[in-house]
Design a protein around this motif. Structure first.
Motif, PDB file in Angstrom:
ATOM      1  N   GLY A 529       0.822  -1.214   0.000  1.00 31.42           N
ATOM      2  CA  GLY A 529       0.000   0.000   0.000  1.00 31.42           C
ATOM      3  C   GLY A 529       0.849   1.254   0.000  1.00 31.42           C
ATOM      4  O   GLY A 529       0.590   2.208  -0.744  1.00 31.42           O
ATOM      5  N   THR A 530       1.886   1.254   0.821  1.00 25.44           N
ATOM      6  CA  THR A 530       2.760   2.435   0.908  1.00 25.44           C
ATOM      7  C   THR A 530       3.493   2.649  -0.417  1.00 25.44           C
ATOM      8  O   THR A 530       3.624   3.775  -0.903  1.00 25.44           O
ATOM      9  CB  THR A 530       3.773   2.259   2.053  1.00 25.44           C
ATOM     10  OG1 THR A 530       3.039   2.071   3.260  1.00 25.44           O
ATOM     11  CG2 THR A 530       4.678   3.467   2.191  1.00 25.44           C
ATOM     12  N   LEU A 531       3.978   1.551  -0.995  1.00 24.65           N
ATOM     13  CA  LEU A 531       4.710   1.682  -2.263  1.00 24.65           C
ATOM     14  C   LEU A 531       3.810   2.207  -3.373  1.00 24.65           C
ATOM     15  O   LEU A 531       4.241   3.000  -4.211  1.00 24.65           O
ATOM     16  CB  LEU A 531       5.305   0.333  -2.671  1.00 24.65           C
ATOM     17  CG  LEU A 531       6.470  -0.142  -1.802  1.00 24.65           C
ATOM     18  CD1 LEU A 531       6.911  -1.532  -2.211  1.00 24.65           C
ATOM     19  CD2 LEU A 531       7.641   0.826  -1.893  1.00 24.65           C
ATOM     20  N   LYS A 532       2.551   1.774  -3.334  1.00 22.52           N
ATOM     21  CA  LYS A 532       1.610   2.270  -4.340  1.00 22.52           C
ATOM     22  C   LYS A 532       1.470   3.791  -4.214  1.00 22.52           C
ATOM     23  O   LYS A 532       1.453   4.517  -5.217  1.00 22.52           O
ATOM     24  CB  LYS A 532       0.244   1.600  -4.154  1.00 22.52           C
ATOM     25  CG  LYS A 532      -0.798   2.067  -5.151  1.00 22.52           C
ATOM     26  CD  LYS A 532      -2.141   1.451  -4.917  1.00 22.52           C
ATOM     27  CE  LYS A 532      -3.150   2.093  -5.873  1.00 22.52           C
ATOM     28  NZ  LYS A 532      -4.511   1.584  -5.660  1.00 22.52           N
ATOM     29  N   LEU A 533       1.396   4.272  -2.980  1.00 24.55           N
ATOM     30  CA  LEU A 533       1.253   5.720  -2.762  1.00 24.55           C
ATOM     31  C   LEU A 533       2.504   6.483  -3.217  1.00 24.55           C
ATOM     32  O   LEU A 533       2.409   7.524  -3.868  1.00 24.55           O
ATOM     33  CB  LEU A 533       0.982   6.001  -1.281  1.00 24.55           C
ATOM     34  CG  LEU A 533      -0.370   5.517  -0.751  1.00 24.55           C
ATOM     35  CD1 LEU A 533      -0.429   5.624   0.756  1.00 24.55           C
ATOM     36  CD2 LEU A 533      -1.499   6.323  -1.393  1.00 24.55           C
ATOM     37  N   LEU A 534       3.673   5.951  -2.873  1.00 21.05           N
ATOM     38  CA  LEU A 534       4.918   6.628  -3.276  1.00 21.05           C
ATOM     39  C   LEU A 534       5.061   6.643  -4.795  1.00 21.05           C
ATOM     40  O   LEU A 534       5.488   7.631  -5.392  1.00 21.05           O
ATOM     41  CB  LEU A 534       6.125   5.935  -2.630  1.00 21.05           C
ATOM     42  CG  LEU A 534       6.269   6.127  -1.122  1.00 21.05           C
ATOM     43  CD1 LEU A 534       7.340   5.207  -0.560  1.00 21.05           C
ATOM     44  CD2 LEU A 534       6.598   7.582  -0.791  1.00 21.05           C
ATOM     45  N   GLN A 535       4.710   5.505  -5.397  1.00 19.89           N
ATOM     46  CA  GLN A 535       4.763   5.403  -6.854  1.00 19.89           C
ATOM     47  C   GLN A 535       3.791   6.417  -7.478  1.00 19.89           C
ATOM     48  O   GLN A 535       4.138   7.140  -8.416  1.00 19.89           O
ATOM     49  CB  GLN A 535       4.375   3.978  -7.266  1.00 19.89           C
ATOM     50  CG  GLN A 535       4.367   3.749  -8.755  1.00 19.89           C
ATOM     51  CD  GLN A 535       3.731   2.407  -9.122  1.00 19.89           C
ATOM     52  OE1 GLN A 535       2.975   1.836  -8.332  1.00 19.89           O
ATOM     53  NE2 GLN A 535       4.043   1.915 -10.297  1.00 19.89           N
ATOM     54  N   GLY A 536       2.578   6.475  -6.908  1.00 15.54           N
ATOM     55  CA  GLY A 536       1.559   7.400  -7.416  1.00 15.54           C
ATOM     56  C   GLY A 536       2.021   8.839  -7.308  1.00 15.54           C
ATOM     57  O   GLY A 536       1.843   9.632  -8.236  1.00 15.54           O
ATOM     58  N   ALA A 537       2.631   9.187  -6.178  1.00 11.74           N
ATOM     59  CA  ALA A 537       3.101  10.566  -5.977  1.00 11.74           C
ATOM     60  C   ALA A 537       4.133  10.932  -7.040  1.00 11.74           C
ATOM     61  O   ALA A 537       4.138  12.037  -7.580  1.00 11.74           O
ATOM     62  CB  ALA A 537       3.693  10.712  -4.584  1.00 11.74           C
ATOM     63  N   CYS A 538       4.978   9.969  -7.346  1.00 13.52           N
ATOM     64  CA  CYS A 538       6.034  10.190  -8.344  1.00 13.52           C
ATOM     65  C   CYS A 538       5.413  10.390  -9.739  1.00 13.52           C
ATOM     66  O   CYS A 538       5.786  11.313 -10.470  1.00 13.52           O
ATOM     67  CB  CYS A 538       6.939   8.957  -8.317  1.00 13.52           C
ATOM     68  SG  CYS A 538       8.542   9.235  -8.981  1.00 13.52           S
TER      69      CYS A 538
END
Lengths: 791, 136
Positions: A529-538
């Protein structure tokens, strides 16, 4: 989000009087987690109105690099509510309806350049409200760790259409054009941080490969190691002033490739992989084509410009005679060293140094015209541009568009506050380059030499990434096609979960086509979940940089803007993150809300980075450059209006226009200064200068001993290119021209150095003399060297 | 909230705008309008509370502010200009006037500093007038 709320019982007071400050926003506290590829942050804003009627408070800040807002939580004495993510138009209407109804309304809206207005309307007298805002942010990755930057300040930056003035001593007012930035409200920029809210932080730092060291060039830290993979880092003082940004350096224990992943809902696995540049073999030795672009704008005044010039001189020393280079200094216009690329010959490098000596700070930061000038020197052929800048510009989307159009790799060495980190990181990534960002308190020249050593010759190019054994694979954002020494390759992706997924990387390196694989381990934790958010922010951050302001002139540009806007809506919905197309809003209905009241607006002032004072009044320089618009306006206004308002009186003040006395002041001589000076002396054939062959060899050995004594080898350290070229210069043919005894001492020294053994001696003394007098006492040197190798 | 721009048949000058309508017509957001009111750049709404409304004067002022911004002025600069104009309106410069008592119940005043030919013209007219009064 309740677990992240912490209370901090301090009260901002005026440092001079000790009395409590009458502020609309009292504290800003940063918490959250710093992970190997990004950070999940919660920013706690505490608001309390001291006024007798309801107020609308507006706080402005800029997002860090690769960052997006996710949500906020508003709480008060008897209420608590979470934000909703809505298209910006809709969020705006909800907010306004709440204001009209007398309800407590909160809106977090993003504008161009990652600028955000957090508006809190209908805050009642004496009412305490906390807004806890979640932000996903990227970090600057290095082979051996990362650097996190979080802006506690906002730097006033250059925009050709900006309006600005110093409204009272130490307070700047700046406004950006509405057709580009909509109804963004910029805060008053306050030089005296003592009059502002208080800030602090407490962060959990985690690293897959273990933490070696945590440090900060900006703040005093208290570090608590919880285990080998995690630490808690907090401000060592109770609270601090918002007069500088947080910079946190994390060094990891091992520098091998690693990947983290997990399930992120929707049945998909998300992963992030970091592959250090050292995995890509060695740097090729092909000739380089590069242009160095120096920002000479007013905000670079003082030590940064002095250091940047020294750094460029040292970079020139690392040029090979076969390399082609250009040099451009820019402010409102670009000044070229020569109208075509020059060979790295001794004459050209000396001429370039003379050109540099004449460069003084002035004017605004028209970065786009600088990039155009640099690109024109490269004439549409492959090449690299190295920019040394503070990046203090607004309206960066247009610069990025122009930079992408040049089709050149752009590398950035940023010197400034965190508010520009976002832009320079994008500028480098969108063009296939790398970016380093420093605070002005740090040395500029060493990182410049380090960066220079890595560019022009990628360790890997045509990099392609896939996941073997995975279906429904999607890798985004697109990984860099180039890998440069010191900067790892970062890959984000998703696939249908399988047990033995392996990340496969192919590239073209110095030894031809290469390839390697390593496993992606999926954990049971919430990483996915966290990686999805970081990826999305990028991804969102990248897309936003392609969104031109509403003032786009042509139909094609308007269509493209509409297309990007639609794409941002999709991305915001997919990743659950805000963007300039979608905002966060919440309305709290309280008992006794009075509809229809017109509230007073209070803008929270922000701190100017204290580094700008370090720049000796760059803020004022900025104001003066900005006020050129006002001067023009003054000419157009009726004379009586100008007289009546006495608005422009300060423009003629000699204080405002005087140049800093520190412009030419160099820092005290340190060993780093000595290294930079030696690097700058190097001849195109890789040797040091000297009147005779014997003198050149002796001087070269002195320089080599000193570079290596300070930790540089032919493959590591900022002066690795210099070491490599000195070793090439000191070949056996050349040494054979020496007397037999000296040749033997030199040969044994070189063999020892290559094996990692340095002869004991006071080489610093000789190096110092070499830098100052351009020669060493050869008789003494050879005698001491002979004694040392025989010891 | 007051009536909206609607199709009431009134001219725009007579209309009463809601804040939302004023924002739409001026292309200045509601939040910014409140900010301008707080800074004293724009007058507050006519009436308070739910019955608050704005008029064409507000709209005109918003256009003026936009125009001044396009000329490079910051809000503080616009504020100071407005204050200077207001001060001028409130406290005009003192002027000297010449007073001619034509009769016990009639005084004619002429501003001092007018051009000589104009003074001569006025004097001649006053002399004629005085003669007429005396003859009667």
């Amino acid at each position: 989000m309740g677990d992240t709320q912490t209370t901090h019982g301090f009260v901002p007071t005026n440092q001079a009087t000790g009395k409590a400050l009458d502020l609309s926003m009292q504290t800003l506290w940063l918490t959250g987690q710093v992970l190997g590829v990004g950070a999940r942050l919660w920013v706690r804003h505490e608001f309390e109105s001291q006024e007798s009627k309801p107020v609308e408070v507006i706080y402005s800040f800029v997002l860090p690099r690769d960052a997006s807002l996710r949500r906020f939580h508003v709480s008060g004495t008897d209420f608590s509510v979470d934000s909703e993510l809505r298209p910006t138009e809709e969020a705006h209407k909800i907010y306004e309806a709440g204001i009209q109804a007398g309800s407590l309304s909160t809106l977090a809206r993003e504008y161009g350049d990652g600028l955000v207005n957090l508006s809190l309307g209908n805050l009642r007298p004496k009412e305490k409200v906390v807004v806890l805002l979640e932000i996903l942010a990227g970090v600057e990755l290095h082979d051996d760790g990362l650097r996190l930057r979080f802006p506690f300040t906002l730097a006033p930056s250059y925009h050709a259409q900006a309006r600005g003035m110093e409204v009272s001593p130490g307070r700047l007012e700046l406004e950006l054009p509405a057709d580009e930035f909509g109804d963004l409200i910029l805060p008053p920029f306050e030089r005296d941080g003592g009059q502002l809210h208080r800030v602090g932080f407490c962060l959990d730092v985690q690293a897959e490969s273990g933490i070696q060291e945590i440090a900060s060039p900006s703040h005093g830290l208290r570090v608590q190691f919880s285990d080998s993979h995690g630490s808690q880092v907090s401000l060592s003082r109770e609270s601090d002033l918002p007069d500088r940004d947080l910079v946190l350096d994390v060094r990891t224990k091992t520098a091998g490739p690693w990947a983290m992943g997990g399930l992120a809902g929707e049945g998909m696995a998300r992963f992030a992989a970091v592959i250090p540049s050292t995995e890509f073999g060695r740097v090729s030795d092909s000739p380089r084509r590069l242009v160095i672009l120096l920002d000479r704008s007013g905000s670079m005044q003082g030590l940064p410009l002095t250091q940047a010039k020294k750094a460029i001189a040292a970079c020139l020393g690392a040029l090979d005679a076969k390399d082609l280079f250009g040099l451009v200094a820019f402010d409102n216009k670009a000044e070229l060293f020569k109208r075509e690329l020059s060979e790295g010959s001794t004459e050209n490098r000396w001429a370039a140094r003379e050109f540099l000596d004449r460069i003084a700070s002035r004017g605004g930061t028209e970065l786009a015209s600088g990039v155009d000038a640099a690109a024109s020197l490269l004439q549409d052929k492959q090449g690299d541009i190295l920019i040394l800048t503070d990046g203090q510009v607004f309206g960066t989307d247009k610069i990025l568009e122009r930079a992408r159009a040049t089709n050149m790799r752009i590398h950035c060495l940023g010197i400034g506050s965190a508010s520009q980190d976002r832009f320079l990181a994008q500028l480098a990534r969108h063009t296939g380059g790398v970016c380093r960002f420093l605070t002005p308190r740090e040395r500029v020249d060493l990182p410049a030499v380090e960066l220079f050593a890595s560019i022009g010759r990628p360790m890997g190019k045509d990099v392609a990434v896939t996941v073997e054994g995975a279906s429904k694979l999607k890798i985004a954002p697109e990984p860099s096609r180039f890998v440069f020494s010191g900067t790892p390759l970062l890959v984000y992706g998703e696939f249908l979960p399988v047990e033995d997924a392996r990340l496969s990387v192919q590239w073209l390196g110095a030894e031809g086509k290469s390839h390697f694989e390593f496993p992606i381990r999926l954990s049971e934790t919430s990483w996915g979940g966290t990686l999805k958010l970081l990826q999305g922010a990028c991804i969102i951050s990248d897309s936003e940089s392609r969104l031109e302001g509403a003032g786009s002139r042509t139909a094609v540009a308007r269509r493209e803007t509409a297309r990007v806007h639609e794409r941002l809506l999709e991305l915001s919905r997919e990743y659950g993150l805000a963007s300039s197309a979608m905002s966060l809003v919440a309305v709290v209905k309280r008992a006794g809300d009075v509809p229809g009241e017109i509230t007073k607006t209070r803008i929270v002032p922000v701190g100017i980075p204290s580094e700008l004072e370090h720049f000796q009044g760059a803020g004022l320089m900025f104001a003066a450059s900005c006020l050129m618009k006002l001067e023009t306006a003054a000419e157009q206004l009726p004379a009586e209006a100008i007289k009546a308002s006495s608005l422009f009186a300060f423009l003629s003040s000699p204080v405002r226009r005087s140049k800093s006395a520190t412009e030419e002041v160099a820092p005290d001589e340190t060993k780093e200064d000595l290294l930079v000076a030696l690097a700058g002396m190097m001849e195109p054939d890789g040797g040091m200068p000297g009147e005779t062959e014997e003198a050149r060899i002796g001087n070269s050995i002195v320089a080599l001993l000193y570079f290596m004594r300070e930790g540089n080898t032919s493959s590591s350290g900022p002066f690795r290119i210099h070491v490599e070229r000195l070793l090439q210069y000191l070949n056996s043919n050349r040494l054979s021209t020496l007397s037999r005894a000296n040749a033997e001492a030199a040969t044994r020294t070189l063999k020892g150095l290559v094996a990692g053994v340095s002869p004991a001696g006071d080489w610093h003394r000789h190096a110092e003399r070499l830098a100052k007098a351009k020669m060493v006492d050869l008789h003494v040197f050879w005698r001491e060297l002979t004694v040392a190798v025989n010891a | 909230m007051g009536g909206g721009s609607g199709n009431s048949g009134k001219s725009q000058r007579d209309e009463e705008f809601s804040l939302e309508t004023l924002a739409g017509l001026s292309r200045v957001s509601e939040r910014t309008i409140r900010y301008y009111i707080t800074r004293g750049l724009l007058a507050g709404p006519v009436r308070g509370g739910r019955g608050a409304f704005y008029t064409a004067e507000h709209l005109k002022r918003l256009h003026e502010i936009r125009e001044q911004q396009q000329r490079g002025l910051t809000l503080t600069a616009i504020e100071r200009l407005a204050t200077a104009v207001e001060v001028e309106e409130r406290l005009p410069e003192p002027e000297t006037w010449l007073s001619y008592k034509m009769a016990p119940d009639l005084v004619v005043q002429v501003r001092c500093g007018t051009s000589p030919w104009r003074v001569r013209q006025v004097r001649s007219a006053l002399e004629r007038l005085a003669k007429e009064f005396l003859e009667k």
